[in-house]
Design a protein around this motif. Structure first.
Motif, short mmCIF file in Angstrom:
data_model
loop_
_atom_site.label_atom_id
_atom_site.label_comp_id
_atom_site.label_asym_id
_atom_site.label_seq_id
_atom_site.Cartn_x
_atom_site.Cartn_y
_atom_site.Cartn_z
N TYR A 1 23.87 9.91 -33.39
CA TYR A 1 24.66 9.65 -32.18
C TYR A 1 26.14 9.60 -32.53
CZ TYR A 1 26.68 7.19 -28.20
OH TYR A 1 27.48 6.83 -27.13
N PRO B 1 16.59 17.32 -29.56
CA PRO B 1 17.62 16.88 -28.62
C PRO B 1 17.53 15.37 -28.45
CG PRO B 1 16.30 18.70 -27.74
CD PRO B 1 15.60 18.21 -28.96
N PRO B 2 18.57 14.67 -28.15
CA PRO B 2 19.92 15.19 -27.87
C PRO B 2 20.79 15.35 -29.10
CG PRO B 2 19.87 12.85 -27.49
CD PRO B 2 18.47 13.21 -27.90
N CYS C 1 24.41 5.81 -15.55
CA CYS C 1 24.97 6.94 -16.31
C CYS C 1 23.92 7.58 -17.20
CB CYS C 1 26.16 6.46 -17.14
SG CYS C 1 25.71 5.39 -18.54
N ASP C 2 22.86 6.83 -17.50
CA ASP C 2 21.73 7.30 -18.31
C ASP C 2 22.12 7.66 -19.75
OD1 ASP C 2 20.15 6.96 -16.12
OD2 ASP C 2 20.00 9.09 -15.62
N LYS C 3 23.27 7.20 -20.21
CA LYS C 3 23.71 7.50 -21.56
C LYS C 3 22.73 6.97 -22.61
CE LYS C 3 28.17 7.67 -23.92
NZ LYS C 3 29.57 7.13 -23.93
N VAL D 1 19.59 6.75 -22.39
CA VAL D 1 18.39 7.58 -22.42
C VAL D 1 18.70 8.99 -22.89
CG1 VAL D 1 16.52 8.57 -21.05
CG2 VAL D 1 17.28 6.24 -20.61
N SER D 2 19.74 9.59 -22.31
CA SER D 2 20.01 11.01 -22.55
C SER D 2 20.75 11.29 -23.85
CB SER D 2 20.82 11.59 -21.39
OG SER D 2 22.09 10.94 -21.29
N GLN D 3 21.54 10.32 -24.35
CA GLN D 3 22.33 10.57 -25.56
C GLN D 3 21.85 9.79 -26.78
OE1 GLN D 3 26.60 10.51 -25.02
NE2 GLN D 3 26.43 11.19 -22.89
N ALA E 1 18.63 8.22 -26.84
CA ALA E 1 17.23 8.66 -26.88
C ALA E 1 16.35 7.80 -27.76
CB ALA E 1 17.15 10.12 -27.31
N SER F 1 13.25 3.75 -21.61
CA SER F 1 12.76 4.79 -20.70
C SER F 1 13.38 4.61 -19.33
CB SER F 1 11.23 4.71 -20.56
OG SER F 1 10.60 4.79 -21.81
N LYS F 2 13.31 5.66 -18.54
CA LYS F 2 13.71 5.57 -17.14
C LYS F 2 12.48 5.84 -16.29
CE LYS F 2 17.33 6.72 -13.87
NZ LYS F 2 18.60 7.47 -13.62
#
Length: 629
Positions: free
Chosen positions: A395, A426-427, A584-586, A588-590, A592, A597-598
């Motif tokens: 990250y 990913p990510p 912003c889901d950072k 989860v998405s970045q 990870a 979880s979402k």
């Protein structure tokens, strides 16, 4: 089973053992004094068991820095008159090959056995090479067990064979043989007790340069003697109890098989009541040509069932050609069986069916509920564990790259063998090129002189000791420019948590000197060496930004223990404050992390996975994730 029963169990006793556990019992029965390895799946459990039992069994055992060193430890013990054992996964044979090839020339005095665990279908490897090629390349005998009893028996027998001909012997297992379980009947144990204060025997090396120093003047004669040994051993393979006809059919069709592939062939022949003669080869090199020729006599067609390469198939074709036999061969070369990957009973049945056209009327039918369960089970890609320090580094480096104004294509990620290979996912997308253990450092050297892109190499602590130091010296001397991250998680994590020189414990659990990675990097001549805490994300980002702006080799050591280390104190799980979340889901998405979880539009923390590392707390700039303390 109590593992100590592998040492204390008497002759005639039966135990339900893992294939790798059976190998340990085999070397205990053989009276081995010295054993060495570098951990590699599917052979890892042998070392794990030995680390527990070595002292009880009067064996010296070590986790060497790499397979070549392990080979050299075993070889020198063997020429000193001791029985020695080294083991590794198939790709480890590549590392050990330079020294291994010469052990066949110089020979041994005490028995020396090399167990190589092949990995058909690449369950945990970067390739699926076939160790049987090494036996032919080096001209050393090879045995191929197909079940746990044979693993134990063949390991023990290999020591006798080794001493009879003063030659190292390979025992080749596969993933299925290493990890199968079966009933093993114990045999007698050879006494290897010591006459001194050490737990293990000591030998004596009798100097003889003409025998042990293969300069050209001596090596030519050594090669002649080696071939003489192989020709004599071939007489044994033709009569060996490990090579025998299992069933006799109508002598129209025959089948030759070895190792785990034999198990699949046996099941197919028996289940479908096929009228096929079966020859099982357990001692496959030197190739038992007389035994095979005797089996082929009168056959019209023969199937060769083996994993991975068509080695027995080629030897059989050579036998047919040399003796002018009229037998048609079906195997990998004619497309009857796949040329690659692991076999199973269905694959073998499909191959046989191409020629025999039999119908499998008794095929197994699964219930609807079982089929539904199979369909509903979600697939799960391997991921870094929750709380893994490597995640924070991946990250952080991506944040640093972005803040430096670099595009993803501006940076090449040279990866290595270990948990951190999962940086490919990913990510993070932090794995662009990988060759072998330790190659990320050498790859950094190459990319830095062949491209104007920035280069980031990643290597683990155990892998750095294994084969990362030499290329780092190369990088400094040749003025290369890249960033090397040593992910020091205080253990050899991917293979099950074995020690390495960077921690203060050796392979038998005794206190040992801890070798400093930082001091090694400085000794190699690196000017920029930083030891950082990967869970301090600001420090991670700033250190990477500084390192990328240099024009020489920069070494960053990420020092934090693997989250799976036993006895490690876990922190309370992170708390989610929904009122502060701006979606912003950072996290989860970045980041990870698998503990986050979402679900139904809401961030959820799995407290059973979260170990409170705090990386996500730093990623969230809105206070939606809080330290659980």
């Amino acid at each position: 089973m109590n593992l100590k029963e592998l040492v204390t169990g008497g002759s005639g006793e039966k135990q339900f053992l893992l294939g790798n556990e059976a190998a340990v019992r085999g070397l205990i029965e053989a009276g081995v004094s010295i054993a060495a390895t570098y951990p590699g799946t599917p052979s890892s459990e042998i070392g794990n068991v030995l680390s527990v039992l070595a002292k009880d069994a009067n064996i010296y055992f070590e986790f060497s820095t790499n397979e070549k060193v392990a080979m050299e430890v075993a070889a020198t013990a063997a020429v000193s008159g001791l029985r020695s054992f080294t083991f590794m996964k198939h790709v480890g044979m590549n590392v050990a090959a330079d020294s291994f090839m010469t052990t066949a020339y110089s020979g041994v005095n005490g028995g020396m056995v090399i167990l190589s665990a092949d990995d058909p279908s690449l369950f945990s490897s970067q390739n699926e090479q076939d160790t049987r090629n090494y036996a032919r390349l080096a001209n050393v005998p090879i045995l191929e067990p197909s079940n746990c009893q044979e693993v134990k028996d063949m390991v023990k027998y290999a020591f006798d064979l080794s001493e009879q001909f003063n030659i190292p012997v390979i025992v080749r297992t596969t993933t299925r043989v290493s990890h199968m379980r079966g009933v093993v009947e114990f045999g007698d144990v050879v006494d290897n007790s010591s006459n001194n204060d050490d737990h293990w025997k000591r030998g004596h090396f009798n100097k003889d340069p003409s025998k042990y120093v293969p300069v050209p003047a001596f090596a030519g004669d050594m090669h002649v003697k080696l071939w003489d040994k192989i020709h004599k051993i071939e007489e044994i393979t033709n009569k060996s109890e490990f090579n025998h006809e299992i069933s006799s059919g109508d002598k129209k069709y025959g089948l030759i098989a070895s190792s785990s592939a034999y198990n699949y062939a046996h099941d197919v022949v028996k289940f479908n009541n096929l009228d096929i003669s079966v020859l099982k080869l357990g001692f496959s090199y030197p190739f038992p040509q007389e035994k095979v020729a005797e089996f082929l006599d009168g056959l019209d067609e023969v199937f060769i069932v083996e994993e991975v390469d068509p080695i027995i198939e080629r030897d059989t074709l050579a036998c047919i050609g040399a003796l002018n036999l009229n037998v048609q061969v079906h195997g990998k070369l004619d497309g009857t069986f796949p040329i690659y990957h692991e076999f199973n009973s269905d694959i073998v049945a499909d191959g046989l069916n191409k020629i025999l056209s039999f119908k499998n009327d008794e095929s197994i039918e699964f219930s609807e509920s079982l089929e539904k369960l199979s369909d509903d089970i979600p697939s799960r890609a391997p991921v870094l564990c929750a709380g893994c320090p490597h995640r924070a580094m991946y990250y952080g480096i991506n944040v640093a790259i972005e803040e430096l104004g670099l595009k993803p294509e501006d940076v090449i990620f040279a990866s290595d063998i270990g948990c951190y290979t999962l940086g490919i996912n990913p990510p993070y997308n932090a794995a662009d090129y990988l060759l072998s253990m330790g190659s990320s450092v050498g790859d950094g050297c190459g990319f830095s002189v062949s491209s104007d892109q920035k280069v980031a190499s990643f290597i683990g602590d155990s892998t750095f000791f294994h084969s990362g130091i030499s290329p780092l010296i190369n990088a400094v001397h040749n003025k290369h420019n890249f960033v090397l991250t040593v992910l020091d998680n205080r253990i050899t994590a991917m293979t099950g948590g074995q020690p390495n020189p960077g921690i203060p414990v050796d392979g038998m659990g005794d206190e040992a000197p801890e070798v400093s990675i930082r001091k090694l990097a400085l000794a190699c001549g690196v000017d920029f060496v930083r030891v950082i805490n990967p869970f301090n994300l600001d420090q991670v980002v700033k250190t990477y930004m500084e390192a990328f702006q240099r024009d020489d080799v920069a070494v960053i050591i990420s020092k934090a223990p693997c989250t799976l280390i036993k006895g490690l104190t876990k922190k309370p799980p992170v708390k989610f404050v929904e009122s502060n979340c701006n979606a912003c889901d950072k996290c989860v998405s970045q980041l990870a992390c698998p503990a986050i979880s979402k679900i139904n539009g809401k961030i959820t923390i799995d407290e059973s996975q979260c170990d409170g590392c705090g990386a996500c707390v730093q990623v969230c700039k809105y206070g939606a994730l809080e330290d659980g303390r």
